[in-house]
Motif scaffolding. Structure first.
Motif, PDB file in Angstrom:
ATOM      1  N   UNK A  81       7.704  13.365   6.283  1.00 20.07           N
ATOM      2  CA  UNK A  81       7.443  12.468   7.314  1.00 20.07           C
ATOM      3  C   UNK A  81       8.491  13.048   8.215  1.00 20.07           C
ATOM      4  N   UNK A  82       8.655  12.063   9.270  1.00 22.09           N
ATOM      5  CA  UNK A  82       9.462  13.192  10.328  1.00 22.09           C
ATOM      6  C   UNK A  82      10.329  11.273  10.799  1.00 22.09           C
ATOM      7  N   UNK A  83      11.930  12.420  10.871  1.00 21.11           N
ATOM      8  CA  UNK A  83      13.159  11.234  10.647  1.00 21.11           C
ATOM      9  C   UNK A  83      12.676  11.245  12.108  1.00 21.11           C
ATOM     10  N   UNK A  84      13.858   9.981  12.701  1.00 22.78           N
ATOM     11  CA  UNK A  84      14.447   9.949  14.299  1.00 22.78           C
ATOM     12  C   UNK A  84      15.229  11.031  15.345  1.00 22.78           C
ATOM     13  N   UNK A 126       4.161   1.099   3.390  1.00 30.01           N
ATOM     14  CA  UNK A 126       3.088   0.308   3.662  1.00 30.01           C
ATOM     15  C   UNK A 126       1.330   1.204   4.431  1.00 30.01           C
ATOM     16  N   UNK A 127       2.330   2.068   5.020  1.00 32.77           N
ATOM     17  CA  UNK A 127       1.271   3.400   6.000  1.00 32.77           C
ATOM     18  C   UNK A 127       0.614   4.074   4.649  1.00 32.77           C
ATOM     19  N   UNK A 128       1.514   4.267   3.984  1.00 39.32           N
ATOM     20  CA  UNK A 128       0.675   5.704   3.003  1.00 39.32           C
ATOM     21  C   UNK A 128       0.611   5.435   1.159  1.00 39.32           C
ATOM     22  N   UNK A 129       1.152   3.729   1.080  1.00 38.94           N
ATOM     23  CA  UNK A 129       0.762   3.680  -0.170  1.00 38.94           C
ATOM     24  C   UNK A 129      -0.170   2.223  -0.323  1.00 38.94           C
ATOM     25  N   UNK A 155       0.087   8.390  -3.102  1.00 41.71           N
ATOM     26  CA  UNK A 155      -0.676   7.725  -2.047  1.00 41.71           C
ATOM     27  C   UNK A 155      -1.654   7.203  -2.921  1.00 41.71           C
ATOM     28  N   UNK A 156      -2.257   6.231  -0.941  1.00 40.53           N
ATOM     29  CA  UNK A 156      -3.655   6.158  -1.025  1.00 40.53           C
ATOM     30  C   UNK A 156      -4.651   7.619  -1.130  1.00 40.53           C
ATOM     31  N   UNK A 157      -4.022   8.220  -0.300  1.00 39.55           N
ATOM     32  CA  UNK A 157      -4.918   9.887  -0.215  1.00 39.55           C
ATOM     33  C   UNK A 157      -5.037  10.294  -2.113  1.00 39.55           C
ATOM     34  N   UNK A 210       8.500  12.342   0.782  1.00 41.23           N
ATOM     35  CA  UNK A 210       8.714  10.952   0.810  1.00 41.23           C
ATOM     36  C   UNK A 210       8.109  11.281  -0.428  1.00 41.23           C
ATOM     37  N   UNK A 211       8.188  10.621  -1.880  1.00 38.18           N
ATOM     38  CA  UNK A 211       7.354   9.865  -2.919  1.00 38.18           C
ATOM     39  C   UNK A 211       7.586   8.847  -3.125  1.00 38.18           C
ATOM     40  N   UNK A 212       6.787   8.183  -3.927  1.00 35.51           N
ATOM     41  CA  UNK A 212       7.271   6.663  -4.817  1.00 35.51           C
ATOM     42  C   UNK A 212       6.864   6.837  -6.183  1.00 35.51           C
TER      43      UNK A 212
END
Length: 354
Positions: free
Chosen positions: A103-106, A25-28, A94-96, A113-115
């Motif tokens: 992205x960083x994991x816990x 949601x944040x990036x795409x 992405x939107x940009x 990350x890619x779509x």
């Protein structure tokens, strides 16, 4: 130079579906419900948006350099330009406008990350009632070879254990094979590869190749399982010898019958009608097919020992590869080369040009 063992030893990412949906949601800018998809070393999700559109959200293994993920993205972009009608996933920025985002994991690990777009179809190894798609697979592989032959990327020549030319590196995995007879056969195959096959590879054509034409990556149409619908998973794409791409595909179309190469010859005939192989490439093909079976046996035994909880998935192809290693190793290499030359006689060339 990257360590080829690290990528297969490093645990896959562990983003929760909630975390992954938030990042999507944040990036795409896409709101979607997520479900897990299997992967050897990455973490993948099927993302279904509110309007029913489907995507594949991918988180690369933390050990994979961002440049390698970028290489895979640009390979897909290149195929889309070179052969627009070929059914492979498309990269969705992405939107940009970025093709990937870190992205960083816990745990503090960084993942690319890619779509990608979703391709409809049924993986060949899950389809029932398939007669044979060997010819179509050969045509698809040749089209990929043509589409990628002028593709260049600075990260294309990284070291990958699944690249046949690196079979000598597999020696250290021999102790993970408990069966003494099988281990001895694997050792013999490695020695033959080093002494007989490998010295010839440097003289053969090389380019970026797909390198993973297996039944899990070939999609067939749900309403007609005898028609190929697309090809997925470009995670093993690499710059290597062109004939290695053919050997990988052939290894998966060998059959445990009196005619183990019946479908292989169909694949070869279709492939070489579009993208001819040289006589020198055909001469090493049987040994390369055996080397791919060897690679499958050794890597899966090793990884199953690392991840016993995922052993069933890791070893899914081991049994067939092991049996084929015994079956094909009993055949005459020279007779098999002769058979392959006959099949490709209308297109085989003496020179490396096409």
């Amino acid at each position: 130079m990257n360590d080829p063992f690290t990528a297969l030893q490093t645990p896959a990412p562990t983003f929760s579906e909630r975390q992954a949906a938030q990042l999507l949601r944040e990036h795409h800018g896409i709101d979607a419900s997520l479900g897990p998809l299997v992967s050897e070393r990455d973490q993948n999700f099927l993302a279904t948006s509110s309007d029913g559109s489907k995507f594949v959200l991918k988180f690369a293994n933390a050990s994979e350099p961002a440049a390698v993920t970028d290489f895979q993205n640009h390979g897909l972009l290149h195929i889309a330009r070179a052969d627009p009608g070929f059914p492979v996933p498309r990269v969705i920025p992405t939107r940009r406008g970025d093709l990937l985002v870190n992205v960083e994991s816990e745990r503090g690990d960084v993942h690319a990350m890619r779509l990608l777009s979703w391709l409809d179809g049924v993986p060949l190894h899950h389809a029932e009632g398939v007669r044979s798609v060997a010819r179509q697979a050969g045509e698809c592989l040749a089209r990929l070879g043509l589409a990628l032959r002028d593709f260049e990327h600075p990260a294309s020549d990284y070291v990958l254990l699944w690249d046949i030319r690196n079979a000598a590196n597999l020696r250290e995995l021999l102790p993970y094979v408990d069966d003494g007879t099988l281990r001895s056969l694997c050792e013999q195959r490695i020695e033959r590869f080093c002494d007989v096959t490998s010295p010839h590879l440097g003289t053969l054509r090389s380019q970026v190749i797909y390198n993973d034409m297996n039944p899990g990556n070939v999609l067939v149409q749900a309403d007609d399982v005898n028609r190929v619908a697309g090809v997925i998973d470009f995670g093993d794409m690499i710059h290597s010898q062109l004939v290695n791409d053919v050997a990988v595909a052939c290894s998966y179309f060998c059959r445990l019958t009196d005619e183990p190469f019946e479908e292989v010859t169909e694949l070869l005939e279709a492939y070489t009608s579009i993208l001819p192989l040289t006589e020198d490439e055909i001469a090493v093909l049987p040994d390369l097919i055996l080397t791919r079976h060897l690679t499958t046996v050794l890597i899966t035994h090793w990884r199953a020992s690392l991840y016993p909880g995922n052993a069933d998935y890791i070893l899914r192809d081991e049994g067939r590869a092991r049996q084929m290693l015994y079956r094909v190793a009993s055949l005459s290499i020279s007779d098999t080369v002769g058979r392959f030359l006959d099949v490709c006689s209308g297109s085989a060339t003496q020179e490396a040009g096409i």
